[in-house]
Design a protein around this motif. Structure first.
Motif, PDB file in Angstrom:
ATOM      1  N   LEU A 240       0.832  -1.205   0.000  1.00 61.09           N
ATOM      2  CA  LEU A 240       0.000   0.000   0.000  1.00 61.09           C
ATOM      3  C   LEU A 240       0.866   1.255   0.000  1.00 61.09           C
ATOM      4  O   LEU A 240       0.552   2.236  -0.684  1.00 61.09           O
ATOM      5  N   LEU A 241       1.959   1.228   0.750  1.00 59.06           N
ATOM      6  CA  LEU A 241       2.880   2.357   0.768  1.00 59.06           C
ATOM      7  C   LEU A 241       3.471   2.584  -0.624  1.00 59.06           C
ATOM      8  O   LEU A 241       3.541   3.714  -1.102  1.00 59.06           O
ATOM      9  N   PHE A 242       3.831   1.507  -1.299  1.00 59.85           N
ATOM     10  CA  PHE A 242       4.373   1.596  -2.646  1.00 59.85           C
ATOM     11  C   PHE A 242       3.349   2.172  -3.623  1.00 59.85           C
ATOM     12  O   PHE A 242       3.695   2.868  -4.563  1.00 59.85           O
ATOM     13  N   LEU A 243       2.055   1.895  -3.377  1.00 64.07           N
ATOM     14  CA  LEU A 243       0.990   2.420  -4.225  1.00 64.07           C
ATOM     15  C   LEU A 243       0.630   3.867  -3.884  1.00 64.07           C
ATOM     16  O   LEU A 243      -0.226   4.462  -4.519  1.00 64.07           O
ATOM     17  N   GLY A 244       1.252   4.400  -2.848  1.00 67.43           N
ATOM     18  CA  GLY A 244       1.024   5.791  -2.493  1.00 67.43           C
ATOM     19  C   GLY A 244       0.060   5.995  -1.348  1.00 67.43           C
ATOM     20  O   GLY A 244      -0.294   7.121  -1.030  1.00 67.43           O
ATOM     21  N   ILE A 245      -0.399   4.927  -0.710  1.00 60.95           N
ATOM     22  CA  ILE A 245      -1.267   5.066   0.460  1.00 60.95           C
ATOM     23  C   ILE A 245      -0.332   5.184   1.655  1.00 60.95           C
ATOM     24  O   ILE A 245       0.135   4.195   2.219  1.00 60.95           O
ATOM     25  N   ILE A 246      -0.028   6.430   1.999  1.00 63.32           N
ATOM     26  CA  ILE A 246       1.015   6.739   2.966  1.00 63.32           C
ATOM     27  C   ILE A 246       0.563   6.471   4.401  1.00 63.32           C
ATOM     28  O   ILE A 246       1.268   5.871   5.181  1.00 63.32           O
TER      29      ILE A 246
ATOM     30  N   PHE B 229      -7.924  -1.537  -3.806  1.00 66.21           N
ATOM     31  CA  PHE B 229      -6.998  -1.802  -2.709  1.00 66.21           C
ATOM     32  C   PHE B 229      -7.687  -1.765  -1.352  1.00 66.21           C
ATOM     33  O   PHE B 229      -7.070  -2.075  -0.339  1.00 66.21           O
ATOM     34  N   ASP B 230      -8.969  -1.395  -1.313  1.00 66.13           N
ATOM     35  CA  ASP B 230      -9.695  -1.315  -0.040  1.00 66.13           C
ATOM     36  C   ASP B 230      -9.670  -2.640   0.710  1.00 66.13           C
ATOM     37  O   ASP B 230      -9.555  -2.662   1.933  1.00 66.13           O
ATOM     38  N   ILE B 231      -9.784  -3.742   0.001  1.00 74.31           N
ATOM     39  CA  ILE B 231      -9.746  -5.057   0.644  1.00 74.31           C
ATOM     40  C   ILE B 231      -8.415  -5.239   1.355  1.00 74.31           C
ATOM     41  O   ILE B 231      -8.372  -5.747   2.472  1.00 74.31           O
ATOM     42  N   VAL B 232      -7.316  -4.817   0.733  1.00 74.42           N
ATOM     43  CA  VAL B 232      -6.001  -4.951   1.364  1.00 74.42           C
ATOM     44  C   VAL B 232      -5.934  -4.071   2.613  1.00 74.42           C
ATOM     45  O   VAL B 232      -5.392  -4.488   3.644  1.00 74.42           O
ATOM     46  N   VAL B 233      -6.510  -2.880   2.551  1.00 77.87           N
ATOM     47  CA  VAL B 233      -6.550  -2.008   3.717  1.00 77.87           C
ATOM     48  C   VAL B 233      -7.333  -2.687   4.839  1.00 77.87           C
ATOM     49  O   VAL B 233      -6.887  -2.740   5.984  1.00 77.87           O
ATOM     50  N   VAL B 234      -8.491  -3.242   4.518  1.00 76.96           N
ATOM     51  CA  VAL B 234      -9.324  -3.905   5.530  1.00 76.96           C
ATOM     52  C   VAL B 234      -8.588  -5.108   6.124  1.00 76.96           C
ATOM     53  O   VAL B 234      -8.586  -5.298   7.344  1.00 76.96           O
TER      54      VAL B 234
END
Length: 173
Positions: free
Chosen positions: A30-36, A59-64
């Motif tokens: 997620l960090l690599f995708l820009g979700i800091i 990417f919401d599923i990965v965040v969850v």
């Protein structure tokens, strides 16, 4: 990770272990995708059966997954992807095909909501990805049963995605 499944007494123990192993990998991705930054306020209530969340990106599923233990409702078209097949072994994905009129999605959701031996199910009731600037009408399947529902919202900037990649998508079946 599925190779290690036999080392655990219960599927629940395996799932908890797998989530702990996957968290740093998911967070790095997620960090690599820009979700800091991901900020979590509050906790999932113990009696919650369904968690409803707005749907910003795929990417919401990965965040969850990185935040708490649950199973997930996903569109049937994703189940053939390698990542999703592997994730299903750990996270108990529930696939629905909204192109079929009489699939029984609402009955399936009610069955999962009533099964207190399972973890809560995460549903993105908008049914489509948006950029977070608007809210689409909800599909009603998550709300017909009389079980506790907990709402959650996401809002984050995808630093490495253009505006065209973070607008309303998948509005067709």
């Amino acid at each position: 990770l599925n190779l290690f499944k036999g080392f655990f007494k219960t599927p629940r123990e395996y799932k908890v272990w797998a989530q702990k192993i996957l968290y740093p990998i998911a967070r790095l991705g997620l960090l690599f995708l820009g979700i800091i930054h991901i900020k979590k306020n509050g906790e999932i209530e113990h009696d919650t059966r369904t968690i409803v969340i707005n749907h910003l990106t795929m990417f919401d599923i990965v965040v969850v997954i990185s935040l708490f233990d649950s199973s997930y409702l996903a569109m049937a078209g994703l189940k053939d992807l390698f990542f999703m097949r592997s994730a299903n072994e750990i996270f108990n994905m529930v696939y629905v095909d909204r192109t079929k009129a009489k699939q029984g999605t609402t009955e399936l959701i009610c069955k999962l909501q009533n099964d207190y031996s399972r973890v809560p199910i995460v549903i993105f009731p908008e049914g489509k990805v948006t950029n977070g600037d608007i809210l689409l009408g909800f599909r009603t399947g998550a709300f017909v049963n009389d079980t506790p529902i907990q709402g959650m919202t996401f809002r984050y900037k995808l630093w490495f995605c253009s505006k065209g990649q973070s607008t309303i998508a998948w509005v067709d079946p």
